[in-house]
Every structure is written in structure tokens, then in C-alpha cells.
Design a protein around this motif. Structure first.
Motif, PDB file in Angstrom:
ATOM      1  N   VAL A 293       6.477  11.500   4.406  1.00 48.80           N
ATOM      2  CA  VAL A 293       7.516  11.576   3.378  1.00 48.80           C
ATOM      3  C   VAL A 293       7.386  12.876   2.581  1.00 48.80           C
ATOM      4  O   VAL A 293       8.372  13.567   2.322  1.00 48.80           O
ATOM      5  CB  VAL A 293       7.458  10.362   2.430  1.00 48.80           C
ATOM      6  CG1 VAL A 293       8.486  10.498   1.315  1.00 48.80           C
ATOM      7  CG2 VAL A 293       7.681   9.063   3.194  1.00 48.80           C
ATOM      8  N   VAL A 294       6.161  13.216   2.189  1.00 47.75           N
ATOM      9  CA  VAL A 294       5.927  14.465   1.466  1.00 47.75           C
ATOM     10  C   VAL A 294       6.375  15.656   2.314  1.00 47.75           C
ATOM     11  O   VAL A 294       7.023  16.583   1.821  1.00 47.75           O
ATOM     12  CB  VAL A 294       4.440  14.611   1.088  1.00 47.75           C
ATOM     13  CG1 VAL A 294       4.159  15.994   0.492  1.00 47.75           C
ATOM     14  CG2 VAL A 294       4.034  13.527   0.090  1.00 47.75           C
ATOM     15  N   MET A 295       6.042  15.629   3.596  1.00 42.23           N
ATOM     16  CA  MET A 295       6.447  16.706   4.504  1.00 42.23           C
ATOM     17  C   MET A 295       7.963  16.839   4.549  1.00 42.23           C
ATOM     18  O   MET A 295       8.507  17.959   4.551  1.00 42.23           O
ATOM     19  CB  MET A 295       5.890  16.438   5.903  1.00 42.23           C
ATOM     20  CG  MET A 295       6.152  17.550   6.912  1.00 42.23           C
ATOM     21  SD  MET A 295       5.367  17.207   8.522  1.00 42.23           S
ATOM     22  CE  MET A 295       6.379  15.828   9.096  1.00 42.23           C
ATOM     23  N   TYR A 296       8.656  15.702   4.566  1.00 39.71           N
ATOM     24  CA  TYR A 296      10.127  15.721   4.582  1.00 39.71           C
ATOM     25  C   TYR A 296      10.690  16.374   3.326  1.00 39.71           C
ATOM     26  O   TYR A 296      11.560  17.241   3.391  1.00 39.71           O
ATOM     27  CB  TYR A 296      10.651  14.289   4.728  1.00 39.71           C
ATOM     28  CG  TYR A 296      12.109  14.127   4.368  1.00 39.71           C
ATOM     29  CD1 TYR A 296      13.113  14.585   5.219  1.00 39.71           C
ATOM     30  CD2 TYR A 296      12.495  13.509   3.172  1.00 39.71           C
ATOM     31  CE1 TYR A 296      14.454  14.444   4.893  1.00 39.71           C
ATOM     32  CE2 TYR A 296      13.823  13.361   2.840  1.00 39.71           C
ATOM     33  CZ  TYR A 296      14.802  13.833   3.701  1.00 39.71           C
ATOM     34  OH  TYR A 296      16.130  13.688   3.360  1.00 39.71           O
TER      35      TYR A 296
ATOM     36  N   GLY B 186       3.294  10.802  -6.690  1.00 38.69           N
ATOM     37  CA  GLY B 186       4.266  11.330  -7.639  1.00 38.69           C
ATOM     38  C   GLY B 186       5.699  10.925  -7.404  1.00 38.69           C
ATOM     39  O   GLY B 186       6.601  11.478  -8.030  1.00 38.69           O
ATOM     40  N   PHE B 187       5.949   9.978  -6.513  1.00 37.59           N
ATOM     41  CA  PHE B 187       7.317   9.538  -6.251  1.00 37.59           C
ATOM     42  C   PHE B 187       7.737   8.440  -7.228  1.00 37.59           C
ATOM     43  O   PHE B 187       6.905   7.666  -7.709  1.00 37.59           O
ATOM     44  CB  PHE B 187       7.444   8.998  -4.820  1.00 37.59           C
ATOM     45  CG  PHE B 187       7.332  10.047  -3.757  1.00 37.59           C
ATOM     46  CD1 PHE B 187       8.417  10.827  -3.409  1.00 37.59           C
ATOM     47  CD2 PHE B 187       6.132  10.253  -3.111  1.00 37.59           C
ATOM     48  CE1 PHE B 187       8.301  11.800  -2.439  1.00 37.59           C
ATOM     49  CE2 PHE B 187       6.009  11.226  -2.137  1.00 37.59           C
ATOM     50  CZ  PHE B 187       7.097  12.004  -1.797  1.00 37.59           C
ATOM     51  N   ASN B 188       9.027   8.385  -7.504  1.00 37.41           N
ATOM     52  CA  ASN B 188       9.608   7.193  -8.114  1.00 37.41           C
ATOM     53  C   ASN B 188       9.780   6.186  -6.985  1.00 37.41           C
ATOM     54  O   ASN B 188      10.382   6.502  -5.956  1.00 37.41           O
ATOM     55  CB  ASN B 188      10.970   7.502  -8.741  1.00 37.41           C
ATOM     56  CG  ASN B 188      10.845   8.460  -9.903  1.00 37.41           C
ATOM     57  OD1 ASN B 188      10.045   8.266 -10.804  1.00 37.41           O
ATOM     58  ND2 ASN B 188      11.639   9.524  -9.890  1.00 37.41           N
ATOM     59  N   VAL B 189       9.265   4.982  -7.150  1.00 36.03           N
ATOM     60  CA  VAL B 189       9.262   4.009  -6.062  1.00 36.03           C
ATOM     61  C   VAL B 189      10.094   2.789  -6.425  1.00 36.03           C
ATOM     62  O   VAL B 189       9.958   2.221  -7.523  1.00 36.03           O
ATOM     63  CB  VAL B 189       7.823   3.582  -5.710  1.00 36.03           C
ATOM     64  CG1 VAL B 189       7.819   2.411  -4.731  1.00 36.03           C
ATOM     65  CG2 VAL B 189       7.060   4.769  -5.112  1.00 36.03           C
ATOM     66  N   VAL B 190      10.948   2.390  -5.485  1.00 37.52           N
ATOM     67  CA  VAL B 190      11.674   1.130  -5.573  1.00 37.52           C
ATOM     68  C   VAL B 190      11.078   0.210  -4.518  1.00 37.52           C
ATOM     69  O   VAL B 190      11.117   0.507  -3.322  1.00 37.52           O
ATOM     70  CB  VAL B 190      13.180   1.326  -5.324  1.00 37.52           C
ATOM     71  CG1 VAL B 190      13.895  -0.025  -5.280  1.00 37.52           C
ATOM     72  CG2 VAL B 190      13.790   2.212  -6.400  1.00 37.52           C
TER      73      VAL B 190
ATOM     74  N   LYS C 146       0.826  -1.208   0.000  1.00 41.47           N
ATOM     75  CA  LYS C 146       0.000   0.000   0.000  1.00 41.47           C
ATOM     76  C   LYS C 146       0.861   1.260   0.000  1.00 41.47           C
ATOM     77  O   LYS C 146       0.515   2.253  -0.653  1.00 41.47           O
ATOM     78  CB  LYS C 146      -0.932   0.000   1.215  1.00 41.47           C
ATOM     79  CG  LYS C 146      -1.993  -1.092   1.200  1.00 41.47           C
ATOM     80  CD  LYS C 146      -2.970  -0.913   0.033  1.00 41.47           C
ATOM     81  CE  LYS C 146      -4.104  -1.923   0.122  1.00 41.47           C
ATOM     82  NZ  LYS C 146      -5.031  -1.834  -1.048  1.00 41.47           N
ATOM     83  N   VAL C 147       1.965   1.238   0.738  1.00 38.31           N
ATOM     84  CA  VAL C 147       2.860   2.400   0.741  1.00 38.31           C
ATOM     85  C   VAL C 147       3.385   2.660  -0.666  1.00 38.31           C
ATOM     86  O   VAL C 147       3.422   3.805  -1.133  1.00 38.31           O
ATOM     87  CB  VAL C 147       4.033   2.207   1.733  1.00 38.31           C
ATOM     88  CG1 VAL C 147       5.079   3.312   1.551  1.00 38.31           C
ATOM     89  CG2 VAL C 147       3.529   2.211   3.169  1.00 38.31           C
ATOM     90  N   SER C 148       3.773   1.600  -1.376  1.00 37.97           N
ATOM     91  CA  SER C 148       4.249   1.758  -2.752  1.00 37.97           C
ATOM     92  C   SER C 148       3.164   2.351  -3.633  1.00 37.97           C
ATOM     93  O   SER C 148       3.421   3.261  -4.437  1.00 37.97           O
ATOM     94  CB  SER C 148       4.717   0.413  -3.313  1.00 37.97           C
ATOM     95  OG  SER C 148       5.915  -0.018  -2.698  1.00 37.97           O
ATOM     96  N   GLN C 149       1.944   1.863  -3.502  1.00 41.00           N
ATOM     97  CA  GLN C 149       0.843   2.361  -4.326  1.00 41.00           C
ATOM     98  C   GLN C 149       0.558   3.833  -4.046  1.00 41.00           C
ATOM     99  O   GLN C 149       0.416   4.641  -4.979  1.00 41.00           O
ATOM    100  CB  GLN C 149      -0.411   1.530  -4.061  1.00 41.00           C
ATOM    101  CG  GLN C 149      -0.339   0.096  -4.571  1.00 41.00           C
ATOM    102  CD  GLN C 149      -1.542  -0.729  -4.140  1.00 41.00           C
ATOM    103  OE1 GLN C 149      -2.448  -0.227  -3.475  1.00 41.00           O
ATOM    104  NE2 GLN C 149      -1.551  -1.996  -4.510  1.00 41.00           N
ATOM    105  N   VAL C 150       0.471   4.187  -2.771  1.00 46.33           N
ATOM    106  CA  VAL C 150       0.160   5.568  -2.400  1.00 46.33           C
ATOM    107  C   VAL C 150       1.297   6.498  -2.814  1.00 46.33           C
ATOM    108  O   VAL C 150       1.071   7.613  -3.298  1.00 46.33           O
ATOM    109  CB  VAL C 150      -0.114   5.677  -0.890  1.00 46.33           C
ATOM    110  CG1 VAL C 150      -0.289   7.134  -0.470  1.00 46.33           C
ATOM    111  CG2 VAL C 150      -1.364   4.882  -0.517  1.00 46.33           C
ATOM    112  N   ALA C 151       2.540   6.040  -2.656  1.00 45.96           N
ATOM    113  CA  ALA C 151       3.689   6.875  -3.012  1.00 45.96           C
ATOM    114  C   ALA C 151       3.741   7.158  -4.508  1.00 45.96           C
ATOM    115  O   ALA C 151       4.048   8.281  -4.930  1.00 45.96           O
ATOM    116  CB  ALA C 151       4.983   6.211  -2.554  1.00 45.96           C
TER     117      ALA C 151
END
Length: 260
Positions: free
Chosen positions: A220-223, A108-112, A99-104
Motif C-alpha cells: 500500500v505504501v509503495m502504491y 500513518g494511514f487513516n483507517v476505516v 493486524k492490517v488495520s493496526q499496521v496501517a
């Protein structure tokens, strides 16, 4: 001008660009035989594929969406200013990690995705590949419901590689035990306090896997964007706006569009 490039090379370059500013110039160049792609930020080609002479001759592009197409020297060049998409490494074997990968990705993040399969991530792989995607300034989320034997090892590796943000899904007690173990392994307490976020996420009362993912990705977005984590109603209180008599909604039209 042809070079082999791996996905970790591209993601590393994007992370460097993200630390230099919110936007970068995506450049495609053609020499008559093949195309190459590079990312230009701070006046340099981050992948090293473009000659410095081409980088110097690129027109001054500043605003997101600005484009250039034309000849520079012997190359045909297409360039566009784009919003940089930082990379998030999600490590986990269960539903929360998925779920974290999907939401990220939706954010708009590139996700590994490490340890779980994600159809939307830019790359999926096993723990043996983790080191290829960790570098200074990396953002890492370790999300295993109830914990996993690899959690402390992953957190230690991320911190030693200089990751700027490391989130560990854990209860308050388990987070305390992980911190103690990291200190026993020689990680300075000041570095742990600065870069490790555990328990992970913002306090939104999350219960389900999807809700937990939202709380983590919000942090993560806040960071990355420098937010406060406060409710927007507190940050931009509409009650504090002085309205003139006769002012109404007729002249306010939504012109915002999501960045491409």
C-alpha cells in the motif's frame, strides 16, 4: 459558517488532497461563535466550509510545518501545512484484517475498519457502510483468511466505484477464480489487471498474521508513494558512493524526524 460533516466527508477530502500532492493546508477558522475546520489544496477548500475570499488571502504556505495565525477578514484563522494521510479501507472479519488495520495506522494511514473492530482505526463499521467509504482513488484491502462469501462482491464494488488499489488476500488459485468471476460480472480484464492486487502484498516470506499485514501495508505504501519494492540496498547501494580520504562519521548527525 456552521456545517455538519461526517467522517466519510473528511476522509474523502483527505484522499482528494493526497492525489493533488503530498501536503495540504489544515485550516481552523473562528467567526466569534464557533470553529470550523477545512482542508485547502490546489487553491480550494475541499470541505467547502471556508469562503473563497479567505482561501485567496491565506499566505503562501508551502513547506510541511509552516504555520499562520491571524485575522483574515472577519475570521481568526490558524493554518498549518501537514503531510496528507491517505485513507485505507480494510475489509475483513479475522485476525489478518485486525493486524492490517493496526499496521496501517502505525504507518500513518487513516483507517476505516469494515467487518472487524479496531481500537486504533478512525472508523469501524459493518459491510453495510462500505459504500460510504469508496470513491475514485480509494485504497481497499480485503483480508479474510481462507476467503469469505463477500470477497468477490466487495472487490466488484470497489472496482466499480473507481478504487485505484484493491488488494485481495488469497491463494494463487483462489485469486484466479476471483478474477474469472469478476470478468463474468462485466469488469474489463484491463481494469482488473491495473487495479486488483491478488494475491495481496509483497513477497517477504510472510507466515503469521502480523507478517502478512506488514507485507500488505508495504505494498500500500509503495502504491501511494511510488516506490519500487526493491531492497533499499539495491536502490541506494552504499558501495557506489565515492568517499574522500579523511571523511568520517563525525559530521553526520541524524536530523530526520518523522512527519507529524
Amino acid at each position: 459558517m456552521a456545517h455538519a460533516v461526517s467522517v466519510c466527508d473528511v476522509l474523502r477530502a483527505l484522499d482528494v488532497a493526497a492525489r493533488l500532492g503530498p501536503t495540504a493546508v489544515l485550516v481552523r477558522a473562528y467567526d466569534g461563535r464557533r470553529w470550523v475546520v477545512d482542508i485547502v489544496a490546489d487553491g480550494r477548500a475541499l470541505l467547502g466550509f471556508l469562503p473563497s475570499s479567505v482561501v485567496r488571502e491565506l499566505p503562501r504556505l508551502e513547506k510541511q510545518g509552516e504555520k499562520f495565525e491571524g485575522k483574515i477578514g472577519d475570521l481568526y484563522v490558524s493554518a498549518e501545512v501537514v503531510l496528507v494521510r491517505p485513507t485505507l479501507v480494510v475489509v475483513g472479519f479475522g485476525e489478518v484484517a485486525k493486524k492490517v488495520s493496526q499496521v496501517a495506522v502505525a504507518a500513518g494511514f487513516n483507517v476505516v475498519a469494515i467487518g472487524h473492530r479496531s481500537e486504533v482505526a478512525q472508523h469501524s463499521g459493518g459491510l453495510e457502510e462500505l459504500g460510504d467509504f469508496l470513491w475514485e482513488g480509494s485504497a481497499v484491502v480485503i483480508a479474510n483468511e481462507g476467503g469469505h462469501l463477500s470477497d468477490v462482491d466487495v472487490a466488484e464494488l470497489a472496482l466499480r466505484r473507481g478504487a485505484g488499489y484493491v488488494a485481495l488476500l488469497a491463494s494463487q488459485k483462489r485469486a484466479a477464480l476471483v478474477i474469472r468471476e469478476l470478468e463474468r460480472r462485466g469488469i474489463p480484464p484491463a481494469e482488473i489487471d491495473k487495479r486488483l492486487r491478488s494475491p495481496a502484498g509483497l513477497d517477504i516470506g510472510a507466515k503469521t498474521a502480523g507478517e502478512i499485514a506488514v507485507s500488505i501495508v508495504a505494498e500500500v505504501v509503495m502504491y501511494f508513494r511510488g516506490g519500487t519494492g526493491k531492497p533499499m540496498r539495491e536502490v541506494k547501494n552504499p558501495r557506489s558512493v565515492a568517499l574522500s580520504e579523511g571523511e568520517d562519521l563525525s559530521k553526520y548527525r541524524c536530523e530526520w524526524r518523522p512527519p507529524s
